[in-house]
Design an enzyme around this catalytic site. Structure first.
Site, mmCIF file in Angstrom:
data_model
loop_
_atom_site.group_PDB
_atom_site.id
_atom_site.type_symbol
_atom_site.label_atom_id
_atom_site.label_comp_id
_atom_site.label_asym_id
_atom_site.label_seq_id
_atom_site.Cartn_x
_atom_site.Cartn_y
_atom_site.Cartn_z
ATOM 1 N N SER A 23 33.044 28.750 -110.725
ATOM 2 C CA SER A 23 34.370 29.372 -110.801
ATOM 3 C C SER A 23 34.218 30.841 -111.174
ATOM 4 C CB SER A 23 35.222 28.663 -111.852
ATOM 5 O OG SER A 23 36.353 29.436 -112.195
ATOM 6 N N LYS B 31 32.722 25.267 -114.812
ATOM 7 C CA LYS B 31 33.078 24.496 -113.621
ATOM 8 C C LYS B 31 32.027 24.569 -112.526
ATOM 9 C CE LYS B 31 37.296 24.043 -112.089
ATOM 10 N NZ LYS B 31 37.336 24.617 -110.773
ATOM 11 N N GLU C 161 34.678 20.057 -99.680
ATOM 12 C CA GLU C 161 36.044 20.487 -99.361
ATOM 13 C C GLU C 161 36.113 21.146 -97.990
ATOM 14 O OE1 GLU C 161 37.609 21.204 -103.951
ATOM 15 O OE2 GLU C 161 36.983 22.915 -102.734
#
Length: 424
Positions: free
Chosen positions: A241, A247, A254
């Site tokens: 992130s 993260k 995705e």
């Protein structure tokens, strides 16, 4: 295509063997120049076919002018496209097999792991983790079977159909079909110059592959989340992130999920493209290539990365085991225990439902209920009931063909290993 056509023209006597040799040799030179980016392209020559013919005539004169005898750009481009789809089909099939092999290869290290199976994203019954991996193998095997069936329609040669009506010249379409590796020449020249069914069918196959991959990606995105915590993905296939240092994001998964839309969109685009076209060739058909090429590139990239993800991902055994007994995954096993002891199915279902409600009220698992309480719920319950309660026991009693229990999964894994060993 042009070399095969030249050899056929020589075979039937429309050009001499020496003229054929000149044409084929010069075509090889032109092909090398195209590969090396040395052949200049000019807008007034319109397309690749005219560029090649123009270069041929410039080098060998009137002999080059004979090459286009008994053919049209219409049958040429249809043949080009079939050769492309045939090669693309073989390429995608190889990538699917590689992904299947990745699932089978990782199965040995996951062979003892039990995971929850879900319906409606609610915990339902326990299965072996390998059962999940082999489910994807079955799914992708159906995709491979569809590709193989699609190939039957691709293997019909348009070459020699001309613009739409064939020719009065004594050509041998069977010979050009054989030279190009097709199974047979098309039986109707009007139909084959117009036909793009094989493109639509191939894009449908790619779309279903994309949808299957999207479903797999979504499942693994969930498994990677903190809420599930089942999976650790390779760092090189995740991203961080920009503001949250803790993260790791499943970006590749995705993107695989997202890019499925491009492939399905390509199918829709070509379906709409061909829906109103009269026989035979129409210039609209030049628009079939951009969506086809993009869909092939997209699927290829997704399949290549999927295999790397499958090879590098690790199941988080401790996290899975810590919560495995949640959700009453052994409830169905208890119901089937009652059925084996003569209780009607619906009665058994209601009995176990009441026991689950009791456990929820008392904060217990089914295996933690004392025998007296279980017997009070149904007098058919005996001490051997504890052999089906608990997740490990519930998996152990799954024995039907194709089920998620230990023995059936081991049988299916052996079958897949044997299959790939034969095709090594």
């Amino acid at each position: 295509i042009s070399k095969a056509h030249a050899r056929m023209l020589a075979h039937v006597g429309l050009i001499t063997d020496e003229e054929c040799r000149q044409i084929v040799t010069t075509l090889d030179e032109i092909g090398n120049e195209i590969d090396e980016g040395k052949l200049p392209f000019r807008i007034e020559l319109e397309d690749i076919h005219m560029h090649i013919e123009n270069a041929l005539v410039a080098r060998i004169g009137d002999v080059g002018r004979k090459l286009h005898t008994a053919r049209s750009r219409n049958d040429q481009v249809a043949t080009d496209l079939k050769l492309f789809v045939r090669a693309a089909t073989e390429h995608v099939d190889a990538l699917l097999e590689n992904l299947q092999r990745a699932f089978v290869a990782r199965s040995d290290r996951d062979v003892d792991v039990i995971v929850p199976g879900y319906t409606h994203l609610q915990r339902a019954q326990p299965v072996m983790a390998v059962h999940y991996w082999l489910a994807y193998c079955e799914m992708f095997d159906r995709d491979r079977a569809r590709l193989a069936d699609c190939l039957k329609r691709v293997e019909i040669s348009p070459l020699g159909a001309g613009a739409l009506a064939g020719t009065s010249l004594p050509i041998d379409r069977k010979l050009t079909a054989d030279l190009l590796g097709f199974s047979t020449p098309a039986a109707n020249s009007l139909d084959v110059s117009h036909d793009r069914d094989f493109v639509v069918e191939f894009l449908f196959c790619l779309s279903l592959i994309a949808i299957h991959m999207s479903g797999w990606a979504q499942e693994w995105i969930l498994w990677f989340s903190t809420e599930f915590g089942f999976l650790k993905l390779p760092d090189e296939l995740t991203t961080g992130s920009s503001i949250m240092p803790q993260k790791r994001n499943p970006d590749v998964l995705e993107l695989i999920r997202g890019k499925s839309a491009r492939v399905v969109g390509a199918l829709s685009q070509v379906l709409f493209l061909v829906k109103d076209l009269p026989l035979a060739y129409n210039r609209d058909l030049q628009e079939d290539k951009p969506p086809l090429f993009e869909a092939c590139d997209t699927i290829s990239g997704c399949l290549e990365l999927a295999a790397k993800l499958v090879e590098g991902a690790e199941l988080r055994r401790d996290r899975i085991a810590a919560r495995l007994e949640e959700g009453f995954l052994d409830a169905t096993a208890l119901m089937e225990y009652l059925i084996r002891h003569g209780v009607p199915m619906r009665t058994a279902h209601e009995t176990v439902g009441r026991l689950v409600a009791t456990c929820e009220g008392e904060g217990k698992r089914l295996a933690e209920l004392p025998l007296e309480q279980l017997h009070a719920a149904c007098d058919k319950i005996e001490p051997d009931v504890f052999g089906v309660l608990g997740v490990s026991n519930a998996v152990g009693v799954l024995t039907s063909y194709g089920s998620g229990g230990r023995e059936p999964v081991a049988e299916q894994l052996a079958r897949w290993k044997t299959k790939f060993a034969r095709h090594a």
